[in-house]
Design a protein around this motif. Structure first.
Motif, PDB file in Angstrom:
ATOM      1  N   ALA A 103       0.824  -1.216   0.000  1.00 44.38           N
ATOM      2  CA  ALA A 103       0.000   0.000   0.000  1.00 44.38           C
ATOM      3  C   ALA A 103       0.850   1.255   0.000  1.00 44.38           C
ATOM      4  CB  ALA A 103      -0.934  -0.018   1.211  1.00 44.38           C
ATOM      5  N   ASP A 104       2.080   1.154   0.468  1.00 54.61           N
ATOM      6  CA  ASP A 104       2.976   2.315   0.500  1.00 54.61           C
ATOM      7  C   ASP A 104       3.435   2.741  -0.896  1.00 54.61           C
ATOM      8  OD1 ASP A 104       2.829   2.388   3.271  1.00 54.61           O
ATOM      9  OD2 ASP A 104       4.589   1.100   3.536  1.00 54.61           O
ATOM     10  N   ASN A 105       3.199   1.876  -1.882  1.00 49.68           N
ATOM     11  CA  ASN A 105       3.630   2.173  -3.245  1.00 49.68           C
ATOM     12  C   ASN A 105       2.547   2.863  -4.074  1.00 49.68           C
ATOM     13  OD1 ASN A 105       5.107  -0.885  -2.739  1.00 49.68           O
ATOM     14  ND2 ASN A 105       6.383   0.854  -3.359  1.00 49.68           N
ATOM     15  N   ALA A 106       1.519   3.388  -3.418  1.00 53.26           N
ATOM     16  CA  ALA A 106       0.406   4.015  -4.137  1.00 53.26           C
ATOM     17  C   ALA A 106       0.891   5.138  -5.046  1.00 53.26           C
ATOM     18  CB  ALA A 106      -0.631   4.539  -3.140  1.00 53.26           C
ATOM     19  N   GLY A 107       1.779   5.991  -4.540  1.00 57.35           N
ATOM     20  CA  GLY A 107       2.285   7.099  -5.344  1.00 57.35           C
ATOM     21  C   GLY A 107       3.062   6.620  -6.554  1.00 57.35           C
ATOM     22  N   GLU A 108       3.860   5.581  -6.380  1.00 54.56           N
ATOM     23  CA  GLU A 108       4.640   5.035  -7.491  1.00 54.56           C
ATOM     24  C   GLU A 108       3.723   4.429  -8.551  1.00 54.56           C
ATOM     25  OE1 GLU A 108       7.827   2.441  -6.247  1.00 54.56           O
ATOM     26  OE2 GLU A 108       7.995   3.496  -4.330  1.00 54.56           O
ATOM     27  N   LEU A 109       2.666   3.762  -8.103  1.00 55.46           N
ATOM     28  CA  LEU A 109       1.725   3.164  -9.050  1.00 55.46           C
ATOM     29  C   LEU A 109       1.026   4.244  -9.862  1.00 55.46           C
ATOM     30  CD1 LEU A 109       0.248   0.638 -10.098  1.00 55.46           C
ATOM     31  CD2 LEU A 109      -1.420   0.951  -8.266  1.00 55.46           C
ATOM     32  N   SER A 110       0.602   5.308  -9.200  1.00 59.32           N
ATOM     33  CA  SER A 110      -0.065   6.411  -9.888  1.00 59.32           C
ATOM     34  C   SER A 110       0.874   7.055 -10.913  1.00 59.32           C
ATOM     35  CB  SER A 110      -0.530   7.453  -8.873  1.00 59.32           C
ATOM     36  OG  SER A 110      -1.141   8.542  -9.520  1.00 59.32           O
ATOM     37  N   GLU A 111       2.111   7.258 -10.521  1.00 62.67           N
ATOM     38  CA  GLU A 111       3.090   7.852 -11.429  1.00 62.67           C
ATOM     39  C   GLU A 111       3.383   6.943 -12.618  1.00 62.67           C
ATOM     40  OE1 GLU A 111       7.662   9.682 -11.311  1.00 62.67           O
ATOM     41  OE2 GLU A 111       6.737   8.868  -9.498  1.00 62.67           O
ATOM     42  N   LEU A 112       3.403   5.626 -12.366  1.00 55.10           N
ATOM     43  CA  LEU A 112       3.659   4.669 -13.438  1.00 55.10           C
ATOM     44  C   LEU A 112       2.572   4.770 -14.510  1.00 55.10           C
ATOM     45  CD1 LEU A 112       5.311   2.208 -14.479  1.00 55.10           C
ATOM     46  CD2 LEU A 112       3.747   0.747 -13.183  1.00 55.10           C
ATOM     47  N   PHE A 113       1.308   4.821 -14.086  1.00 52.03           N
ATOM     48  CA  PHE A 113       0.209   4.916 -15.053  1.00 52.03           C
ATOM     49  C   PHE A 113       0.231   6.262 -15.774  1.00 52.03           C
ATOM     50  CE2 PHE A 113      -1.432   1.048 -13.379  1.00 52.03           C
ATOM     51  CZ  PHE A 113      -2.303   0.561 -14.348  1.00 52.03           C
ATOM     52  N   ASP A 114       0.589   7.329 -15.050  1.00 51.72           N
ATOM     53  CA  ASP A 114       0.704   8.635 -15.707  1.00 51.72           C
ATOM     54  C   ASP A 114       1.756   8.586 -16.815  1.00 51.72           C
ATOM     55  OD1 ASP A 114      -1.226   9.729 -14.084  1.00 51.72           O
ATOM     56  OD2 ASP A 114       0.201  10.627 -12.676  1.00 51.72           O
ATOM     57  N   ASN A 115       2.872   7.923 -16.547  1.00 53.40           N
ATOM     58  CA  ASN A 115       3.927   7.798 -17.563  1.00 53.40           C
ATOM     59  C   ASN A 115       3.468   6.958 -18.738  1.00 53.40           C
ATOM     60  OD1 ASN A 115       5.781   9.372 -16.174  1.00 53.40           O
ATOM     61  ND2 ASN A 115       6.683   7.640 -15.079  1.00 53.40           N
ATOM     62  N   TYR A 116       2.766   5.857 -18.441  1.00 54.57           N
ATOM     63  CA  TYR A 116       2.204   5.033 -19.519  1.00 54.57           C
ATOM     64  C   TYR A 116       1.380   5.903 -20.476  1.00 54.57           C
ATOM     65  CZ  TYR A 116       3.161   0.544 -17.084  1.00 54.57           C
ATOM     66  OH  TYR A 116       3.741  -0.545 -16.492  1.00 54.57           O
ATOM     67  N   LEU A 117       0.416   6.612 -19.887  1.00 53.20           N
ATOM     68  CA  LEU A 117      -0.543   7.374 -20.685  1.00 53.20           C
ATOM     69  C   LEU A 117       0.118   8.546 -21.396  1.00 53.20           C
ATOM     70  CD1 LEU A 117      -3.464   7.290 -18.090  1.00 53.20           C
ATOM     71  CD2 LEU A 117      -3.379   6.054 -20.258  1.00 53.20           C
ATOM     72  N   LEU A 118       1.051   9.216 -20.708  1.00 50.87           N
ATOM     73  CA  LEU A 118       1.734  10.351 -21.314  1.00 50.87           C
ATOM     74  C   LEU A 118       2.567   9.916 -22.511  1.00 50.87           C
ATOM     75  CD1 LEU A 118       2.549  13.338 -21.293  1.00 50.87           C
ATOM     76  CD2 LEU A 118       4.363  12.748 -19.668  1.00 50.87           C
ATOM     77  N   ASN A 119       3.320   8.827 -22.370  1.00 50.39           N
ATOM     78  CA  ASN A 119       4.170   8.359 -23.467  1.00 50.39           C
ATOM     79  C   ASN A 119       3.340   7.902 -24.658  1.00 50.39           C
ATOM     80  OD1 ASN A 119       6.742   8.776 -22.280  1.00 50.39           O
ATOM     81  ND2 ASN A 119       6.484   6.940 -21.027  1.00 50.39           N
ATOM     82  N   LEU A 120       2.220   7.263 -24.397  1.00 48.58           N
ATOM     83  CA  LEU A 120       1.345   6.852 -25.496  1.00 48.58           C
ATOM     84  C   LEU A 120       0.763   8.080 -26.196  1.00 48.58           C
ATOM     85  CD1 LEU A 120      -0.515   3.817 -23.875  1.00 48.58           C
ATOM     86  CD2 LEU A 120       1.155   3.725 -25.738  1.00 48.58           C
TER      87      LEU A 120
END
Length: 262
Positions: free
Chosen positions: A150-167
């Motif tokens: 659960a402590d990785n919530a911020g990292e998970l959110s950032e990962l999806f933001d990077n996915y979507l931004l790069n696409l």
């Protein structure tokens, strides 16, 4: 047919005025029958829930009628487990075929957040653009959960933001996010990932790894329940099947143009 089990609850003494949906039959010589789904006044009953095939279709129809959500929808042909390492030329040919025959096509694809400047990523997004240009739609498939907490919530959110931004920087625009169903029952996975899209595709659970389970599934504009097309192979009259909720019939990414009938 009722599965072979030692014990199972079934509905008996059903009132005459009750509406019934589906029939269960025992596999013994007597072939005794029981009603599957039943609506009596404003209450609905299911002796058990079958999450695939005709059992799910029947249960979903009963639930839709019970909550006055009757809506007949056409299933969405969906290719799952697409990735930058898939046979993209074959996927391209499949999208050409579907466009030519007027078949709506969706894919559930994973992607990468790093090394997006490399030629391989540019080639990957080129084929995704071609699919979108032909009317296909893309769902961004959530990654497999490893040692996250659960402590990785911020990292998970950032990962999806990077996915979507790069696409998006490569002119690829997913319509939604696809993930195993348990993601919608987890506070962290839901809030840090699924809520980034108004459309979701809930895939069958394979390996459930909760970060913060709360069983408070979120709602959105539209959720597709993904069902393997193979789960309908035993249905005799497939043309008569009607879907009472948005459903994605899934096929794994093909590895050949050869049709196998077995």
């Amino acid at each position: 047919m009722l599965p072979f089990v030692e014990r199972m609850d079934v509905l008996t003494g059903v009132p005459k005025q009750a509406q019934s949906y589906g029939m269960l039959k025992t596999q013994n010589n007597e072939g005794q029958s029981y009603k599957y789904g039943v609506i009596n006044q404003k209450q609905g009953y299911l002796p058990f829930f079958n999450n695939k095939g005709l059992g799910l279709i029947t249960a979903s129809k009963m639930i839709a009628i019970l909550f006055n959500r009757q809506e007949e929808t056409k299933p969405l042909l969906t290719i799952t487990d697409v990735s930058p390492y898939s046979n993209l030329k074959l996927l391209d040919q499949l999208s050409v075929f579907c466009e030519k025959h007027g078949i709506p096509l969706a894919i559930s694809t994973s992607t990468v957040a790093k090394n997006t400047e490399m030629h391989a990523y540019k080639r990957f997004t080129m084929y995704l653009r071609r699919l979108e240009d032909r009317g296909g739609v893309i769902f961004l498939q959530a990654p497999v959960i490893g040692g996250a907490t659960a402590d990785n919530a911020g990292e998970l959110s950032e990962l999806f933001d990077n996915y979507l931004l790069n696409l998006a920087q490569n002119q690829v625009y997913p319509v939604g996010i696809s993930a195993q169903g348990f993601w919608n029952q987890d506070r962290v996975l839901r809030n840090s990932a699924l809520k980034k899209a108004n459309y979701q595709m809930l895939l069958p659970n394979k390996k459930v790894v909760y970060l913060d389970q709360d069983n408070q599934g979120g709602t959105n504009s539209r959720s597709y329940l993904a069902l393997p097309a193979s789960s309908f192979n035993k249905i005799k009259h497939q043309a008569d099947v009607r879907f009472a909720m948005p459903t994605a019939l899934t096929f794994k990414m093909p590895d050949s143009k050869v049709v196998r009938l077995s």
